[in-house]
Scaffold this motif. Structure first.
Motif, PDB file in Angstrom:
ATOM      1  N   PHE A   8       0.814  -1.214   0.000  1.00  0.00           N
ATOM      2  CA  PHE A   8       0.000   0.000   0.000  1.00  0.00           C
ATOM      3  C   PHE A   8       0.846   1.261   0.000  1.00  0.00           C
ATOM      4  O   PHE A   8       0.490   2.248  -0.633  1.00  0.00           O
ATOM      5  N   SER A   9       1.969   1.237   0.679  1.00  0.00           N
ATOM      6  CA  SER A   9       2.803   2.445   0.714  1.00  0.00           C
ATOM      7  C   SER A   9       3.308   2.807  -0.672  1.00  0.00           C
ATOM      8  O   SER A   9       3.617   3.966  -0.936  1.00  0.00           O
ATOM      9  N   SER A  10       3.378   1.846  -1.576  1.00  0.00           N
ATOM     10  CA  SER A  10       3.781   2.141  -2.950  1.00  0.00           C
ATOM     11  C   SER A  10       2.821   3.130  -3.592  1.00  0.00           C
ATOM     12  O   SER A  10       3.227   4.008  -4.355  1.00  0.00           O
ATOM     13  N   LYS A  11       1.531   2.974  -3.300  1.00  0.00           N
ATOM     14  CA  LYS A  11       0.530   3.905  -3.843  1.00  0.00           C
ATOM     15  C   LYS A  11       0.755   5.299  -3.275  1.00  0.00           C
ATOM     16  O   LYS A  11       0.677   6.292  -3.994  1.00  0.00           O
TER      17      LYS A  11
ATOM     18  N   GLY B 136      -7.240  11.585  -9.157  1.00  0.00           N
ATOM     19  CA  GLY B 136      -7.981  10.326  -9.192  1.00  0.00           C
ATOM     20  C   GLY B 136      -7.010   9.166  -9.133  1.00  0.00           C
ATOM     21  O   GLY B 136      -6.027   9.142  -9.863  1.00  0.00           O
ATOM     22  N   ILE B 137      -7.278   8.219  -8.267  1.00  0.00           N
ATOM     23  CA  ILE B 137      -6.411   7.055  -8.106  1.00  0.00           C
ATOM     24  C   ILE B 137      -7.219   5.821  -8.473  1.00  0.00           C
ATOM     25  O   ILE B 137      -8.241   5.538  -7.854  1.00  0.00           O
ATOM     26  N   LEU B 138      -6.756   5.116  -9.483  1.00  0.00           N
ATOM     27  CA  LEU B 138      -7.478   3.938  -9.963  1.00  0.00           C
ATOM     28  C   LEU B 138      -6.542   2.739 -10.030  1.00  0.00           C
ATOM     29  O   LEU B 138      -5.388   2.873 -10.433  1.00  0.00           O
ATOM     30  N   ASP B 139      -7.044   1.598  -9.676  1.00  0.00           N
ATOM     31  CA  ASP B 139      -6.319   0.357  -9.899  1.00  0.00           C
ATOM     32  C   ASP B 139      -6.571  -0.075 -11.338  1.00  0.00           C
ATOM     33  O   ASP B 139      -7.579   0.293 -11.951  1.00  0.00           O
ATOM     34  N   GLY B 140      -5.695  -0.882 -11.878  1.00  0.00           N
ATOM     35  CA  GLY B 140      -5.801  -1.308 -13.258  1.00  0.00           C
ATOM     36  C   GLY B 140      -7.022  -2.146 -13.568  1.00  0.00           C
ATOM     37  O   GLY B 140      -7.454  -2.229 -14.710  1.00  0.00           O
TER      38      GLY B 140
END
Length: 79
Positions: free
Chosen positions: A26-29, A48-52
């Motif tokens: 999570f810290s990578s995000k 905006g933060i989206l996962d692939g």
């Protein structure tokens, strides 16, 4: 992603490698967001933060921005 950045000058690919221990968590995000702030200082009102693997309807961001307009103290929003 490189093909999109090659076609559109408003897209820039910024890569982050794994942390010092080779971990991706999570810290990578959090570190990726920080890199975004540093790469584009002051160029944004919202991030905006989206996962692939995320999909959403065509008016998703319209709904999210409306939530921010309704409550200026809001710090994070989702649906």
């Amino acid at each position: 992603m490189m093909q999109y950045s090659a076609r559109h000058n408003f897209i820039r690919l910024v890569r982050k490698t794994a942390d010092i221990n080779g971990q991706v968590d999570f810290s990578s995000k959090v570190h990726a967001i920080k890199m975004g702030y540093e790469t584009l200082p002051g160029a944004y009102s919202f991030i905006g933060i989206l996962d692939g693997d995320v999909t959403f309807d065509s008016c998703y961001y319209e709904k999210i921005l409306k939530k921010f307009a309704e409550n200026f103290k809001l710090g994070i929003a989702g649906e």
